[in-house]
Design a protein around this motif. Structure first.
Motif, PDB file in Angstrom:
ATOM      1  N   MET A  28      41.118  45.118  46.386  1.00 47.97           N
ATOM      2  CA  MET A  28      40.137  44.638  45.462  1.00 47.97           C
ATOM      3  C   MET A  28      40.181  43.407  45.277  1.00 47.97           C
ATOM      4  O   MET A  28      38.605  42.965  44.929  1.00 47.97           O
ATOM      5  CB  MET A  28      40.207  46.094  44.714  1.00 47.97           C
ATOM      6  N   ASN A  29      41.172  42.806  44.797  1.00 47.33           N
ATOM      7  CA  ASN A  29      40.564  42.074  43.348  1.00 47.33           C
ATOM      8  C   ASN A  29      40.223  40.535  44.531  1.00 47.33           C
ATOM      9  O   ASN A  29      40.163  39.734  43.762  1.00 47.33           O
ATOM     10  CB  ASN A  29      42.510  41.523  42.840  1.00 47.33           C
ATOM     11  N   ASN A  30      40.600  40.095  45.697  1.00 46.99           N
ATOM     12  CA  ASN A  30      40.777  39.478  46.559  1.00 46.99           C
ATOM     13  C   ASN A  30      38.652  39.354  47.131  1.00 46.99           C
ATOM     14  O   ASN A  30      38.561  38.591  47.252  1.00 46.99           O
ATOM     15  CB  ASN A  30      41.589  39.179  47.984  1.00 46.99           C
ATOM     16  N   GLY A  31      38.230  40.805  47.119  1.00 48.07           N
ATOM     17  CA  GLY A  31      37.037  40.986  47.352  1.00 48.07           C
ATOM     18  C   GLY A  31      36.009  39.738  46.194  1.00 48.07           C
ATOM     19  O   GLY A  31      35.133  39.786  46.325  1.00 48.07           O
ATOM     20  N   LEU A  32      36.624  40.878  45.129  1.00 49.72           N
ATOM     21  CA  LEU A  32      36.057  40.509  44.070  1.00 49.72           C
ATOM     22  C   LEU A  32      36.152  38.614  43.476  1.00 49.72           C
ATOM     23  O   LEU A  32      35.190  38.446  43.421  1.00 49.72           O
ATOM     24  CB  LEU A  32      36.717  41.008  42.496  1.00 49.72           C
ATOM     25  N   TYR A 168      39.136  49.354  50.374  1.00 52.44           N
ATOM     26  CA  TYR A 168      38.887  48.198  49.253  1.00 52.44           C
ATOM     27  C   TYR A 168      38.362  46.693  48.962  1.00 52.44           C
ATOM     28  O   TYR A 168      37.528  46.674  48.011  1.00 52.44           O
ATOM     29  CB  TYR A 168      40.620  48.349  49.356  1.00 52.44           C
ATOM     30  N   ALA A 169      37.869  46.234  49.977  1.00 50.76           N
ATOM     31  CA  ALA A 169      38.072  45.043  50.337  1.00 50.76           C
ATOM     32  C   ALA A 169      36.348  44.518  49.830  1.00 50.76           C
ATOM     33  O   ALA A 169      35.688  43.789  48.490  1.00 50.76           O
ATOM     34  CB  ALA A 169      37.857  43.927  51.426  1.00 50.76           C
ATOM     35  N   SER A 171      35.002  47.138  48.258  1.00 48.95           N
ATOM     36  CA  SER A 171      34.875  48.224  46.781  1.00 48.95           C
ATOM     37  C   SER A 171      34.474  46.902  46.213  1.00 48.95           C
ATOM     38  O   SER A 171      34.307  47.078  44.987  1.00 48.95           O
ATOM     39  CB  SER A 171      35.634  48.862  46.513  1.00 48.95           C
ATOM     40  N   GLY A 172      35.883  45.644  46.069  1.00 48.37           N
ATOM     41  CA  GLY A 172      35.839  44.262  45.536  1.00 48.37           C
ATOM     42  C   GLY A 172      34.503  43.719  44.669  1.00 48.37           C
ATOM     43  O   GLY A 172      34.126  42.990  44.272  1.00 48.37           O
ATOM     44  N   LYS A 173      34.349  43.471  46.210  1.00 45.66           N
ATOM     45  CA  LYS A 173      32.846  42.744  46.908  1.00 45.66           C
ATOM     46  C   LYS A 173      31.563  43.427  45.231  1.00 45.66           C
ATOM     47  O   LYS A 173      31.105  42.727  45.135  1.00 45.66           O
ATOM     48  CB  LYS A 173      32.691  42.736  47.837  1.00 45.66           C
ATOM     49  N   GLN A 174      31.987  44.522  45.533  1.00 54.09           N
ATOM     50  CA  GLN A 174      30.389  44.850  44.862  1.00 54.09           C
ATOM     51  C   GLN A 174      30.659  45.025  43.127  1.00 54.09           C
ATOM     52  O   GLN A 174      29.987  45.303  42.801  1.00 54.09           O
ATOM     53  CB  GLN A 174      30.548  47.038  44.953  1.00 54.09           C
ATOM     54  N   LEU A 175      31.951  44.309  42.942  1.00 54.47           N
ATOM     55  CA  LEU A 175      32.227  44.137  41.376  1.00 54.47           C
ATOM     56  C   LEU A 175      31.680  42.807  41.144  1.00 54.47           C
ATOM     57  O   LEU A 175      31.751  42.765  40.014  1.00 54.47           O
ATOM     58  CB  LEU A 175      33.635  44.421  40.779  1.00 54.47           C
ATOM     59  N   ALA A 176      31.661  41.972  42.392  1.00 56.49           N
ATOM     60  CA  ALA A 176      31.403  41.007  42.466  1.00 56.49           C
ATOM     61  C   ALA A 176      30.560  40.687  40.799  1.00 56.49           C
ATOM     62  O   ALA A 176      30.538  39.316  40.102  1.00 56.49           O
ATOM     63  CB  ALA A 176      31.010  40.066  43.287  1.00 56.49           C
ATOM     64  N   PHE A 177      29.049  41.016  40.965  1.00 58.56           N
ATOM     65  CA  PHE A 177      28.106  41.051  39.566  1.00 58.56           C
ATOM     66  C   PHE A 177      28.894  40.770  38.274  1.00 58.56           C
ATOM     67  O   PHE A 177      28.344  40.566  37.493  1.00 58.56           O
ATOM     68  CB  PHE A 177      26.646  42.081  39.873  1.00 58.56           C
ATOM     69  N   LEU A 178      29.846  41.088  38.345  1.00 58.79           N
ATOM     70  CA  LEU A 178      31.155  41.503  37.752  1.00 58.79           C
ATOM     71  C   LEU A 178      31.329  39.650  36.616  1.00 58.79           C
ATOM     72  O   LEU A 178      31.438  40.033  35.649  1.00 58.79           O
ATOM     73  CB  LEU A 178      31.651  42.488  36.722  1.00 58.79           C
ATOM     74  N   THR A 179      31.182  39.268  37.461  1.00 62.18           N
ATOM     75  CA  THR A 179      31.731  37.719  37.443  1.00 62.18           C
ATOM     76  C   THR A 179      30.755  37.126  36.654  1.00 62.18           C
ATOM     77  O   THR A 179      31.012  35.612  37.372  1.00 62.18           O
ATOM     78  CB  THR A 179      32.906  37.327  38.851  1.00 62.18           C
ATOM     79  N   ARG A 180      29.594  37.313  37.114  1.00 67.62           N
ATOM     80  CA  ARG A 180      28.761  36.081  36.800  1.00 67.62           C
ATOM     81  C   ARG A 180      27.884  35.132  35.835  1.00 67.62           C
ATOM     82  O   ARG A 180      27.981  34.409  35.537  1.00 67.62           O
ATOM     83  CB  ARG A 180      27.135  36.771  36.886  1.00 67.62           C
ATOM     84  N   THR A 181      29.277  36.095  34.794  1.00 73.49           N
ATOM     85  CA  THR A 181      29.628  34.812  33.344  1.00 73.49           C
ATOM     86  C   THR A 181      30.771  34.420  32.957  1.00 73.49           C
ATOM     87  O   THR A 181      31.647  35.206  33.535  1.00 73.49           O
ATOM     88  CB  THR A 181      28.686  35.845  32.118  1.00 73.49           C
ATOM     89  N   VAL A 182      30.683  33.595  32.133  1.00 71.13           N
ATOM     90  CA  VAL A 182      32.990  33.501  32.134  1.00 71.13           C
ATOM     91  C   VAL A 182      33.109  34.575  31.540  1.00 71.13           C
ATOM     92  O   VAL A 182      34.116  35.116  31.270  1.00 71.13           O
ATOM     93  CB  VAL A 182      32.083  31.875  30.534  1.00 71.13           C
TER      94      VAL A 182
END
Length: 207
Positions: A28-32, A168-169, A171-182
């Motif tokens: 999940m973390n790697n997908g994120l 799980y991968a 699921s992590g990818k779906q959370l990628a939008f949370l990392t668009r800011t520092v």
């Protein structure tokens, strides 16, 4: 292995596959952080590790590990320390500056490194050894050759593990939008790092 017994094995095994264990949290973390493709590539490491453990179990070596207190303890501690190390590195990692043109870019990572991480986490997970040495035998028929039965269960388990990896991968990818800011990157790095450290701690304290 009869069809009836196999149909009992599949849902029971899949329940173990989808538990939020160390490898699933790592996927999940790697997908994120790196994207779906890298998370799936990393999963090759766990599949290789589980294949080795299944082979060891089928040949009887897994039983030795499961009954040796010293070997089991050392393996458990090694895996726990590695998870804590990964979590600490993630917690301490510095977020990257983003822009409107780069917010969808994923971080770069070596395919070899991500596969090695998944492999080491899986091969040092004593829960996996217990699954193959304690769970698999529940479905063995004593008066039938063992190797074919282990082959069927092992191949089925690997297929189910691939499904869990994808879930799980993604699921992590779906959370990628949370990392668009520092700020978002820092929160997710520390959250993911804390989960990995917590998984390592639970692994070390498990009996």
């Amino acid at each position: 292995m009869s069809l009836e017994l196999w149909l009992l094995f599949v849902p029971a095994a899949f329940a173990l596959n989808v538990l939020p264990g160390p490898n699933n949290m790592l996927a999940m973390n790697n997908g994120l952080r790196y994207g779906l493709l890298y998370a799936l590539k990393g999963g090759v490491g766990r599949l290789l590790a589980f294949s080795i453990l299944i082979l060891l179990t089928a040949t009887g070596l897994g039983a030795i590990l499961s009954t040796s207190v010293t070997a089991f303890y050392l393996l458990k501690i090694a895996g726990a320390l590695y998870l804590v190390y990964l979590g600490y590195r993630l917690w301490r990692s510095q977020p990257e500056e983003t822009s409107k043109d780069s917010h969808t870019k994923e971080q770069k990572v070596s395919t070899r490194n991500i596969i090695r991480q998944e492999f080491f986490v899986a091969i040092t997970n004593p829960k996996a050894i217990l699954i193959f040495t304690a769970f698999f035998p529940q479905f063995l028929v004593a008066d039938t050759p063992m190797l074919p039965q282990f082959s069927i269960m092992g191949s089925t388990f690997i297929v189910l593990e691939i499904i869990a990896l994808i879930l799980y991968a993604v699921s992590g990818k779906q959370l990628a939008f949370l990392t668009r800011t520092v700020r978002g990157q820092k929160i997710m790095n520390r959250t993911s790092g804390s989960l990995l450290i917590g998984a390592g701690g639970l692994l070390a304290l498990s009996k």
